[in-house]
Enzyme design. Structure first.
Site, mmCIF file in Angstrom:
data_model
loop_
_atom_site.group_PDB
_atom_site.id
_atom_site.type_symbol
_atom_site.label_atom_id
_atom_site.label_comp_id
_atom_site.label_asym_id
_atom_site.label_seq_id
_atom_site.Cartn_x
_atom_site.Cartn_y
_atom_site.Cartn_z
ATOM 1 N N CYS A 140 25.437 24.734 -15.830
ATOM 2 C CA CYS A 140 24.378 25.760 -15.770
ATOM 3 C C CYS A 140 23.017 25.202 -16.154
ATOM 4 C CB CYS A 140 24.738 26.953 -16.645
ATOM 5 S SG CYS A 140 24.569 26.632 -18.411
ATOM 6 N N CYS A 192 26.443 30.877 -18.438
ATOM 7 C CA CYS A 192 27.088 29.655 -17.947
ATOM 8 C C CYS A 192 28.384 30.027 -17.221
ATOM 9 C CB CYS A 192 27.404 28.716 -19.109
ATOM 10 S SG CYS A 192 28.313 27.261 -18.573
ATOM 11 N N LYS A 228 58.488 13.528 -34.302
ATOM 12 C CA LYS A 228 58.380 13.093 -32.909
ATOM 13 C C LYS A 228 58.464 11.577 -32.782
ATOM 14 C CE LYS A 228 57.542 16.729 -30.407
ATOM 15 N NZ LYS A 228 56.318 16.897 -29.830
ATOM 16 N N LYS A 271 66.065 16.117 -31.150
ATOM 17 C CA LYS A 271 65.267 17.195 -30.558
ATOM 18 C C LYS A 271 65.393 17.063 -29.042
ATOM 19 C CE LYS A 271 60.701 19.318 -30.662
ATOM 20 N NZ LYS A 271 60.525 19.493 -29.244
ATOM 21 N N CYS A 319 27.168 23.636 -24.689
ATOM 22 C CA CYS A 319 26.232 24.290 -23.791
ATOM 23 C C CYS A 319 25.700 25.539 -24.493
ATOM 24 C CB CYS A 319 26.975 24.668 -22.509
ATOM 25 S SG CYS A 319 26.179 25.951 -21.558
ATOM 26 N N CYS A 327 23.919 21.071 -19.810
ATOM 27 C CA CYS A 327 25.228 21.481 -19.318
ATOM 28 C C CYS A 327 25.306 21.197 -17.820
ATOM 29 C CB CYS A 327 25.420 22.966 -19.592
ATOM 30 S SG CYS A 327 26.871 23.634 -18.752
ATOM 31 N N ASP A 381 64.890 17.516 -25.191
ATOM 32 C CA ASP A 381 63.706 17.800 -24.381
ATOM 33 C C ASP A 381 64.103 18.654 -23.177
ATOM 34 O OD1 ASP A 381 61.143 17.784 -23.588
ATOM 35 O OD2 ASP A 381 61.067 15.673 -23.007
ATOM 36 N N TYR A 407 71.854 24.950 -31.274
ATOM 37 C CA TYR A 407 71.362 24.390 -32.534
ATOM 38 C C TYR A 407 70.809 25.441 -33.493
ATOM 39 C CZ TYR A 407 67.070 24.457 -29.725
ATOM 40 O OH TYR A 407 66.044 24.837 -28.906
ATOM 41 N N GLU A 448 68.845 16.095 -36.619
ATOM 42 C CA GLU A 448 69.527 16.140 -35.317
ATOM 43 C C GLU A 448 68.527 15.857 -34.205
ATOM 44 O OE1 GLU A 448 69.922 20.317 -36.308
ATOM 45 O OE2 GLU A 448 69.632 20.809 -34.197
#
Ligand code: IVH
Length: 710
Positions: A434, A455, A326, A130, A449, A431, A132, A238, A128
């Site tokens: 930091c 950090c 999908k 789907k 990092c 990083c 949205d 459903y 069936e």
């Protein structure tokens, strides 16, 4: 407004306490209403606080008199904090995804294996669309619609009853229904209604919604149900939740019954005999997609026989008996304007593409993930070429795609349109937040990092995770507020424990917060209350909230179910730090916990500063132990069982799921903690070990008798 009584709470008689609690409940709820009824607060903040405090004091002295509508339990006023909550009697789950035909074949194979069915055995599915939109659970008692809740975190949703009653194709009354019936389905807005709504919004200078799904969500989750009434929403049924009498024996006939009760069900629902018929129906729906008049994002397949659905049961967040196939992702080409590095809570440096905004399947996209540095270079983690080895440079024309709700990704790059000045991207080795070294360990594709708690980016992301849905989910304290609190010097939140000391940090916490942009007296108090509301937290949420690398929601559930309480969890993981010995074996005996996750756990919980921060947090909380599942009549509830050898009546997976549903712990290895070994033909070393340890060993037939499945 009546003034506050000055009688000492401890001097109140029971009768006086009853009367005063009633008076306080009514005064406080009136004050909430006045405050939110805009611009006319009826009392000042200090009096409001005094009333609330007095109410709490009286409740403490007379706990048995606490009212069901006690102001203490109210997280803020009805309007500011939005909807009250409804706990779903049966969890509302999501669906696993299939993208390719082969995923559908595997879905069928998995199910057959679980049920011990041959390839030649007939097995029917439904297919069936789907829808949205957003899911909604409607509860009918004696045929009357009594409540409606959104999915929320799956366990608890928002109470949108008043709004659901405004949706014209949701029946308010149904005939000949089971005494209790929860109907589940999707609220959505059709294309024509969506265009009309957006045109009307824009005509009055408002901002339109990005897509029909957002419009449906924004319209259903309206605090003023009159607005919902003016919005053209529809509902497709459903599925179902609690039912006092089974609806039918098959999915198909259950849906037919819902239709008979007056619900809209989807006419494109079709019975199919196996993966190839499912995929044919998928293509049929895909072809019809553009003419449906509402958005769909795939096709849902469900096992038709409801007895088989029951046997298949659920994983932690998805059913084994259904999957969403999908539709292919939507694509668009645009310019890559820049690459920025984000630092996540586990220190991962993630490259984010900043794009010239482009519409992909109806949504404007200006950011997309670039995964990691190898992906940008055009190689995978093993050094093999991807995209025929084409690297991605700032200035390139790139192809963006998005599937459903997931973060958009960059799929491809058009070399023929490459600007000669397009610059290669140098992935940072420190990083950016930091300046600590950022390193790649072993064959990990991710550079991380090494700054840990120093950090700021890691700290903020950890906090955002901490308050997120599935974790502490504190109302009024989302990612945006965490950013502000983290950088605030007056009333900072730098680690999770700080959230819980916020109110008591100093006498003027409320004043400091109230003076901040975007905060007022009531919203500040509401925040403090919402925080207090989470001082009692289930063990699984606590474990998940810690944000330990590799420990997601499913793993947190498994760990909580294994260790049952916080003390045993901590001790169990810390004792496993040497990566050998009984505690380590015990940790690895949890099905679903491997060496990588176990190492992350032991590292986090034995890291001095990290552990100190966790301990400070735990001080503030009551961590609820796990109720052993169905500590019911079953003789296996609370027992640790191990299966070995061949099972002949059911698959290993089904046996495990069944044992767990009866409250047993299923372990992969025999240890002193094992209570029972179920040995089929061909059992080897486990049976020998069990015998040596004096553990009871039974065969499959005895097991079936024991669990009452005969
Ligand atoms: S069945 C136990 N059927 O998709 C799972 N879900 O991605 C019951 N959805 O949360 C869900 N159309 O909100 C089912 N025909 C359909 C659906 C559908 C849309 C939504 C639902 C679910 C989400 C999972």
């Amino acid at each position: 407004m009546t003034s506050i009584s000055t009688v000492e709470p401890s001097k109140l008689s029971k009768q006086q306490a009853i009367e005063e609690l009633a008076r306080l409940a009514s005064m406080l709820s009136q004050a909430d209403l006045d405050y939110h009824g805009k611009d006319s607060p009826s009392i000042d903040d200090a009096s409001y606080d005094a009333l609330k405090r007095r109410n709490k004091e009286i409740e403490k002295l007379f706990p048995e008199l606490k009212r069901p509508d006690s102001p203490t339990d109210k997280v803020g006023g009805p309007l500011a904090d939005g909807f009250s909550k409804i706990k779903h009697s049966i969890r509302m789950l999501s669906l696993g995804n299939a993208f390719e035909q082969s995923d559908v074949v595997e879905f069928d194979q998995r199910i057959r294996k679980f049920l011990g069915m041959e390839d030649s055995d007939p097995l029917q599915y439904t297919a069936e669309p789907k829808i949205d939109g957003l899911s909604l659970s409607l509860r009918y008692e004696d045929g009357i619609l009594i409540s409606a809740a959104t999915r929320g975190d799956g366990s608890t949703g928002e109470n949108v009853t008043a709004n659901a009653k405004m949706i014209s194709n949701i029946p308010q009354k149904i005939e000949n229904a089971p005494k209790i019936l929860e109907v589940r389905g999707e609220v959505y807005m059709g294309h024509a209604d969506f265009s009309k709504l957006n045109a009307a919004q824009e005509a009055v200078g408002g901002k339109g919604f990005a897509n029909p799904r957002n419009a449906a969500a924004g319209s259903l989750r309206q605090l003023n149900a009159d607005i919902t009434k003016a919005r053209p929403l529809s509902f497709f049924a459903y599925a179902w939740g609690e039912v006092s009498d089974p609806l039918a024996k098959t999915q198909m006939s259950a849906i037919a019954r819902l239709k008979g009760f007056g619900f809209a069900t989807n006419d494109l629902t079709q019975l199919c005999d196996g993966p190839s018929e499912l995929v044919s129906h998928y293509h049929l729906i895909e072809t019809a997609r553009s003419d449906l008049g509402y958005d769909i994002d795939g096709v849902v397949y469900k096992v038709n026989d409801l007895e088989l659905q029951r046997r298949l049961g659920f994983r932690s967040t998805t059913p084994r008996w259904a999957i969403a196939h999908k539709f292919a992702a939507e694509l668009a080409w645009t310019r890559l304007e820049d690459i920025e590095i984000q630092v996540g809570r586990t220190g991962a440096l993630s490259p984010v593409a900043r794009l010239q905004p482009v519409t992909v399947g109806g949504v404007v996209v200006s950011n997309a993930t670039l995964h990691n540095e190898d992906y940008i270079k055009g190689v995978d983690s093993k050094g093999a070429e991807i995209r025929e080895g084409k690297d991605i440079r700032v200035g390139d024309l790139v192809q963006v795609y998005r599937a459903g709700d997931v973060i958009p990704k960059i799929a491809d790059v058009d070399l023929s349109k490459r600007d000669p000045n397009a610059r290669q991207f140098d992935f940072p080795e420190v990083c950016p937040k930091c300046q600590s070294a950022a390193v790649r360990e072993g064959d990990d594709a991710v550079r991380r990092c090494t700054g840990g708690l120093i950090c700021p980016a890691q700290a903020v992301e950890k906090l955002k995770h901490f308050v997120s849905r599935g974790a502490f989910d504190i109302e009024g304290l989302g990612a945006k507020q965490i950013e502000t609190f983290y950088h605030d010097d007056q009333l900072p939140i730098r680690e999770p424990a700080d959230i819980f000391t916020l109110r008591s940090r100093d006498d003027s916490a409320l004043t400091k917060l109230k003076n901040r942009d975007g905060w007022g007296g009531t919203s500040s108090r509401n925040l403090f209350d919402a925080i207090d509301d989470r001082r009692v937290i289930p063990l699984n949420k606590m474990i998940y909230a810690l944000g330990i690398r590799n420990v997601g929601e499913t793993a947190a559930n498994l760990l909580a179910r294994h260790y049952l309480n916080w003390t045993d969890f901590l001790a169990g993981v810390q004792d496993a730090a040497s990566q050998a010995g009984p505690a380590w074996d015990d940790l690895l005996s949890i099905d679903g916990v491997g060496a990588v996750m176990a190492t992350s756990l032991t590292q986090s919980l034995t890291h001095e500063q990290e552990f100190a921060s966790i301990a400070r947090l735990a001080e503030e909380l009551t961590i609820e132990p796990v109720e052993p599942v169905a500590q019911s009549e079953s003789p296996v509830a609370g027992q640790t069982v191990v299966f070995t050898g061949t099972l002949e009546k059911m698959s290993r997976a089904e046996a495990k799921a069944r044992a767990e549903s009866l409250g047993a712990k299923v372990s992969g290895s025999v240890s002193a903690k094992t209570n029972l070994l179920i040995a089929g033909p061909g059992a080897g070393s486990k049976a020998t070990k069990a015998a040596a340890l004096g553990i009871k060993v039974i065969d499959e037939d005895e097991w079936i008798v024991l669990i009452g499945d005969v």
